[in-house]
Every structure is written in C-alpha cells, then in structure tokens.
Design an enzyme around this catalytic site. Structure first.
Site, PDB file in Angstrom:
ATOM      1  N   ASP A 108      37.428  34.468  30.960  1.00 33.86           N
ATOM      2  CA  ASP A 108      37.930  34.452  32.330  1.00 33.86           C
ATOM      3  C   ASP A 108      37.086  35.312  33.257  1.00 33.86           C
ATOM      4  O   ASP A 108      36.846  34.960  34.417  1.00 33.86           O
ATOM      5  CB  ASP A 108      39.380  34.949  32.365  1.00 33.86           C
ATOM      6  CG  ASP A 108      40.341  33.973  31.707  1.00 33.86           C
ATOM      7  OD1 ASP A 108      39.905  32.853  31.383  1.00 33.86           O
ATOM      8  OD2 ASP A 108      41.515  34.336  31.524  1.00 33.86           O
TER       9      ASP A 108
ATOM     10  N   ILE B  73      46.861  30.870  44.668  1.00 33.12           N
ATOM     11  CA  ILE B  73      46.770  31.993  45.596  1.00 33.12           C
ATOM     12  C   ILE B  73      45.436  32.715  45.414  1.00 33.12           C
ATOM     13  O   ILE B  73      44.781  32.609  44.370  1.00 33.12           O
ATOM     14  CB  ILE B  73      47.944  32.980  45.404  1.00 33.12           C
ATOM     15  CG1 ILE B  73      47.973  33.538  43.984  1.00 33.12           C
ATOM     16  CG2 ILE B  73      49.256  32.315  45.726  1.00 33.12           C
ATOM     17  CD1 ILE B  73      49.040  34.582  43.770  1.00 33.12           C
TER      18      ILE B  73
ATOM     19  N   LYS C  49      51.630  38.399  37.110  1.00 34.07           N
ATOM     20  CA  LYS C  49      50.825  37.168  37.135  1.00 34.07           C
ATOM     21  C   LYS C  49      50.697  36.676  35.692  1.00 34.07           C
ATOM     22  O   LYS C  49      49.894  37.168  34.920  1.00 34.07           O
ATOM     23  CB  LYS C  49      49.444  37.409  37.734  1.00 34.07           C
ATOM     24  CG  LYS C  49      48.604  36.135  37.877  1.00 34.07           C
ATOM     25  CD  LYS C  49      47.283  36.443  38.539  1.00 34.07           C
ATOM     26  CE  LYS C  49      46.490  35.146  38.773  1.00 34.07           C
ATOM     27  NZ  LYS C  49      46.099  34.493  37.512  1.00 34.07           N
TER      28      LYS C  49
ATOM     29  N   LYS D 167      44.210  41.609  40.158  1.00 39.40           N
ATOM     30  CA  LYS D 167      43.859  41.515  38.747  1.00 39.40           C
ATOM     31  C   LYS D 167      43.811  42.872  38.051  1.00 39.40           C
ATOM     32  O   LYS D 167      43.733  43.924  38.675  1.00 39.40           O
ATOM     33  CB  LYS D 167      42.508  40.817  38.608  1.00 39.40           C
ATOM     34  CG  LYS D 167      42.561  39.312  38.833  1.00 39.40           C
ATOM     35  CD  LYS D 167      41.936  38.612  37.663  1.00 39.40           C
ATOM     36  CE  LYS D 167      42.049  37.102  37.753  1.00 39.40           C
ATOM     37  NZ  LYS D 167      41.460  36.454  36.587  1.00 39.40           N
TER      38      LYS D 167
END
Length: 698
Positions: free
Chosen positions: A48, A98, A136, A334
């Site tokens: 990721d 988003i 999240k 994040k």
C-alpha cells in the site's frame, strides 16, 4: 506542501510539459495496473505504501501542471470495475472515496482543520469546528439497500457510479441484519466496510496452508475475495465481519443533524457500528484521537490504516460539498504503512514447540507497522515456493497488530537483481536443534522434527503434554512451573522430572513448601498409570487417546508397539498409513527409545498384557454417540467404559452410528438419531450392555 514524494524531484515538477506529461502518463499506467490487481483481481503486486507514493507523485505533478489532469486519471475517479458474472448496480448516490492525508504526524490533522476553516470562511478567533472521528477500516466498501426495513440489495463500490450486485454473498454475514430494528423507511441505504478479523484471517490462511491451497496476502484481500465469490456457499465459509459508517440514498427517513448521531441511529437499528469513535473539537481533538488510536492499533482485532475525520454537522457537510472524486468535509489520516519493501538476505530454519520447521526470512531491517522488522515467517516450503521468493530478492513484508511479520511475496517492481543464480531453498533432512530426522507426512505441507522427547526446541511442549490430565495427570505442573524448570535448566528431559526433590522445588519463586509437596506427590502418583495413557503422553504425532487404546488392545505391551513393523501397525483398527508412518518414525529414533527406557527406570509402571485383561469386549465394532447429561456417569467416565468394552465414541450422529446414549437435555443429536431410526439407550441400558458395571468406573 513541505516536501516532495519519495522519487519525485523538483526538476520533474518544474520540467517542461512534455517531460512532465510523459511521467504523468507513466504514473497513470502504473496506478491503473496496480488498481486492477488490487481492487479487481485481489492479487496486489506492491504494498500500500508504494501505491500511495505513486498516487501522491501523480497528484503533485497534476497540481503543478493542471493541463495534464485528465478525466481518466486515478486522481479524478474512484478506481474499480464490475467483474464478469455479477450484475451491475447503478448507485443512486455515487460512492465516492475520501481524500487521504499521507502526513502521518500531527500536522496532518492540523492541515485538514485549517482547510475546513478556510472553506467555511471562519475567522481566526471563531470557535473550534466539531468533527466526528472514526477508524479507517482496511476492507471492502459495501452499499446495503433496505426497503421498508428489509435488506433487498448489496453492492460493491465499483467505479463509484456502478458497482457489483453481491447480495447473496453479503447475506451470509451474520452481523448484517436482514431487517432493520425500528425502521421501515421506503429506502435507506447504509454504507460500510466488509472486513476480516486478524484471528479469523490467520485461521483461514492456516487452513489453506494445511490443505496446500492458495493463501491470502492480507485480511483485506481475503475479505474482498470472499465477497466476490460467484458461489455464495464459498463466501459463507469465509469469516467476514461488517461495520456501518455512512448513508447512501434516503427516502422517508429523517436523518439526524450530525454524523455522530446518525451512527448512533444505525447502531439502534441493529447494524454493527464500531465503538472506537469520538466527537472532537478542532485540530487538538483530532490529534488526540489520532494518537490514541495509533497507540491502540496493535491491540485492535482488525486492521486499520488510519482514522477518518468528518465534519460532524450534516448541514456543514452539504455546504462544503465535493470536489471531483472526494468530499471537502472529510479526510483519511493515515498511520505508517503495515507493508513495506526490503531485501531478503538469507533464510534460516526455526523449530517450533510442536516440532514444526518454519523457514524464517532474515531481512534488511525495515520499519513497518510501527516497529523495525528484521525477521519474517515464510510458513513452509510450499508457501515459499508459491511466492517465488529467493535470497537476494526485494520482498513485501507485512506486519499488522501482534501478528508475526510475514513475507507476502516478491516485489516485481524495480527490484535489485540477484547476483547470479540462486537455487530454490531446501528443507534440511535433520533438525537443526537436535539432529533428529525431519519428516513430512503424506498429504501434509509442514516438515517436522521427529525428536519430540529429545529436541530442546520442543522441551516445554513435550513436558506440558506429558503432564496433562489425559496423559500422566501430574497435578501442579502447569505452564508457569514448566517455564521455571526449563528456563532454570533444572530439567532437560522427561525422566529428570522424577529426580526433582522437595528442596529444589521449594526454592522456586512462588512455590512454597505446600506446593512443592503437592508436585512431588503428583509425580509419585503418576508412576502408576496405564499403557494407553503412557503412549498418549509420549506425544507421538497423530497418536491420540483413542489410537493409544487401540494400540494397547492390539499389541498388549509397549515393547511390541515399539518393535511393530509398518505392516503390523496397519493391522490395528483406525491406524492408517499416516499414523503408522508417524509411530514408526518416532520409535526409529534411538534417543526416543532411550527416553522411554529412562522413564521405565524412573519407576513408571502399568500392567503389561492390558489387552488380555481388559473388560469383556461387549461393544467391539460398535460406534456410539453420547448426548445430554447422564444420571451418574460423567461424559469421560462413560467414554472410558465404552472404549474399554471395545466400542468407539463418535462426536456426531450419522448413518455409521450404531447406538446413541441419551441423558437429560439431549438436543439435536437425539433428534438426528430418531430421524435416522437409530437405537437410543439411557444410562441403565448402557450399563446392561456393559455387564452391569459399577457407578464409579476405574
């Protein structure tokens, strides 16, 4: 922006349009390829963090050169597509993603708050803005459509405009209610995340490995793969979970004035809503939430890769609206990535407590999932080869929560080329911890050391099993005590247990004279046992209590079991090739035989010829099932009596069952027995078959 993405130079940003255009086109192609692998094929090739880096680089170039921003750019749309085999579903309200704030520090929250205040045209001295802060989740976004309170459709995000109809698969998730509680609105679309808990994921992958099947890269891909199964029966076997976090189309339902109240309302309707959420005031409140969830991240039972901030007031959300692919009123903040790229420097073997040999990757240290990782599991030889990793490769390493870091695959990007040919890794023929032979059973994927009683890596497990209630039943010898004895180098082999004296034991931390007396008494009592218990206590792989009893009935003595050939063992009821191979491999090790002889010398005794002196075999060849509570016999007592009489006790009723013994509160097993027309006995009937044995069996 205070700094450029890694790999993006100031020259690239300031380059002529032709050069920037070429780089942007290359980035778009890479991102579209990796999005296809991630979202559609559920087979990512890069971690990721690397995808985020490429995405941010493209965003940076397009910001410097707006004329290069194209309608098909990944920065301008939600990525994904409808798979063949699923009916398309047009979303009444688009499912947009988003914006992601990749700045993992406090400044990420501060930047979002400043942007919102600027968009709302608030003065510097205006009160702080109220936000709803949530987790999240790392799963698959799903839209649930309820009509008159009933679930009528479930669809994936797809490209944001059109998704996939996965209703049948979503119905298999027990957490998702078929009917909402207290809501009969004409239309209420609930949006949320289908995910897989880490413990469920680990069990699923372990099951896949045991069967030699493909394993999943991470919980997100396992969940996505389950949702996209064309066969709902396959999806039903995958342990999926769900959290609701928002709404789609609404008709005939009055939405609360705030997002936090909306989540409370969904919770009241019976939808699962994560409790790790908060209403925060201003940037300071967001920072506290981000930090607290970061501290808690490893303890969560599921993966998250950040937190989400949303304007709490729905009216303010509507006022700010959207820009291209994302809302202005929300952002994902994040955490450090849980997957990173590093180099595989060498592979070593680790011997586990049960004798399993695991290849372990020795890595160039890399910071991943909040800690520096230099070792990662490769699970087994077949998994290693399936991932096609070799020494010298650049590999993707994953660490999430308290799960052991693992190598999930080889990175096929700009990896450092190997210097010369590197042969496939091979498992050793002998155990690196004790030198015993290494065996892989027929149809199994794991290699194991055969020196269970002798191997230092298996010492604690061997002692705990030996002392367990169904084996030698040594009272007072539990996990903590075994740790003390082994770590203190007081015992290295099983026979040394019987050399432990009162003074040695009483000197142990938190032992005391009474506990020492009890343990010495427990060791003394264990010297008088039965051959089935002793065989089971040796910890021979695949030899459980029932098999130990069958070996005793067939051979009658330990020496005959130890010397039995493979053909002799195959003549024993319920002993097949795998079990026979395991028994033979155990007793073929000279040090295992030596341990057995030392245990005999320590005074362990049983009656030889137990097969000949056993109870009358009135139930020989019969399979019985126990259900409910018997008046005087406990389940273990009843099972022991049945097995002593030659019968076998099964856990479920089937056409192969001969008799069912039922007590009070017998449930589904009794119903099944009646359905199949089987004979049902009570305790008195069982005792009659056993020849009127006493209430307290030996």
């Amino acid at each position: 922006m205070s700094s450029l993405p890694r790999g993006t130079s100031a020259q690239t940003i300031a380059a002529p349009q032709t050069e920037a255009a070429a780089r942007a086109a290359d980035l778009r192609a890479q991102l579209q390829h990796h999005a296809q692998r991630y979202y559609v094929q559920d087979a990512p090739e890069i971690p990721d963090a690397e995808y985020d880096r490429l995405f941010l680089e493209l965003q940076t170039i397009e910001s410097a050169h707006p004329e290069l921003r194209s309608a098909d750019s990944p920065t301008q749309r939600v990525i994904g597509q409808v798979l063949d085999g699923f009916a398309p579903v047009r979303h009444a309200v688009p499912m947009l993603s988003i914006r992601t704030e990749t700045d993992t520090e406090d400044s990420g929250a501060q930047a979002f708050d400043a942007r919102v205040r600027r968009e709302l045209e608030l003065a510097d001295d205006a009160p702080s803005v109220q936000y709803s802060a949530e987790l999240k989740f790392d799963g698959l976004a799903i839209n649930l459509r309820y009509e008159q309170g009933l679930l009528v459709q479930a669809a994936t995000r797809g490209d944001g405009e059109t998704g996939e109809d996965v209703t049948q698969n979503i119905r298999t998730i027990a957490q998702i209610p078929r009917r909402l509680r207290g809501c009969s609105a004409p239309v209420l679309e609930v949006r949320g995340e289908v995910y897989m808990r880490r413990d469920d994921f680990e069990r699923l992958n372990e099951r896949q490995r045991e069967h030699g099947d493909k394993t999943f890269v991470n919980p997100r891909n396992a969940a996505a793969g389950a949702v996209r199964q064309l066969d709902p029966g396959v999806a039903a076997q995958r342990p999926l979970s769900f959290f609701a976090y928002g709404l789609g189309q609404i008709q005939g339902w009055d939405q609360p004035a705030t997002h936090s109240a909306t989540l409370d309302a969904l919770d009241a309707m019976g939808l699962p809503v994560c409790t790790d959420r908060a209403v925060c005031q201003g940037a300071a409140g967001l920072i506290r939430f981000h930090r607290s969830m970061g501290d808690k991240r490893d303890a969560l039972p599921f993966d998250i890769d950040g937190v989400v901030y949303k304007l709490n007031a729905v009216a303010l959300q509507q006022r700010l609206g959207f820009v291209t692919r994302e809302p202005r009123w929300a952002v994902a903040h994040k955490y450090p990535a849980q997957e990173q790229i590093t180099q595989l420097e060498r592979i070593e073997i680790q011997v586990g407590r049960t004798g399993k040999l695991t290849p372990v990757a020795k890595l160039a240290p890399v910071f991943v999932g909040g800690t520096t990782v230099s070792n990662a599991t490769l699970h087994n030889l077949f998994e290693l080869r399936r991932k096609r990793v070799r020494v010298g490769d650049q590999v993707i390493v994953r660490r999430a929560g308290d799960v052991i870091p693992e190598v999930v695959g080889r990175w096929i990007g700009t990896a450092v080329e190997r210097s010369g040919y590197v042969p496939n890794f091979k498992m050793p023929w002998s155990c690196p911890a004790c030198g015993s032979a290494v065996l892989r059973g027929r149809g199994e994927v794991n290699h194991r050391c055969t020196g269970g009683l002798f191997c230092p890596a298996q010492r604690k497990q061997a002692i705990l099993h030996f002392a367990s209630r169904r084996a030698m039943d040594i009272e007072g010898l539990g996990d903590k005590r075994v740790d003390q004895l082994v770590d203190g180098d007081l015992i290295r082999t099983l026979p040394e247990l019987y050399n432990l004296g009162l003074s040695t034991l009483a000197a142990l931390d938190r032992m005391g004279d009474k506990s020492a007396d009890n343990l010495v008494a427990g060791l003394a009592k264990s010297r008088h046992t039965t051959l089935p218990r002793f065989l089971y206590a040796l910890g021979i792989r695949h030899v459980g209590e029932a098999t130990a009893k069958e070996l005793t009935r067939h051979f009658g003595s330990l020496d005959r079991v130890m010397d039995a050939s493979n053909e002799d063992l195959l003549a024993v009821p319920d002993v097949g090739p795998v079990v026979a191979q395991s028994i033979r491999a155990f007793f073929d090790q000279p040090h295992n035989r030596e341990v057995v002889e030392q245990l005999r010398a320590a005074g362990i005794r049983w009656t030889e010829g137990e097969a000949a002196s056993a109870a009358p075999q009135t139930l020989a060849g019969l399979t019985l099932v126990l259900t409910g509570t018997l008046p005087t016999l406990g389940r273990d007592q009843a099972k022991a009596l049945i097995e002593a009489a030659g019968g076998k006790v099964a856990g479920s009723v089937s056409k192969k069952t001969h008799l069912v013994v039922a007590g009070e509160e017998a449930g589904a097993k009794l119903d099944k027995a009646r359905e199949l027309g089987l004979s049902v006995l009570d305790e008195a009937g069982l005792r009659a078959l056993l020849g009127g044995l006493p209430a307290d069996p030996p």
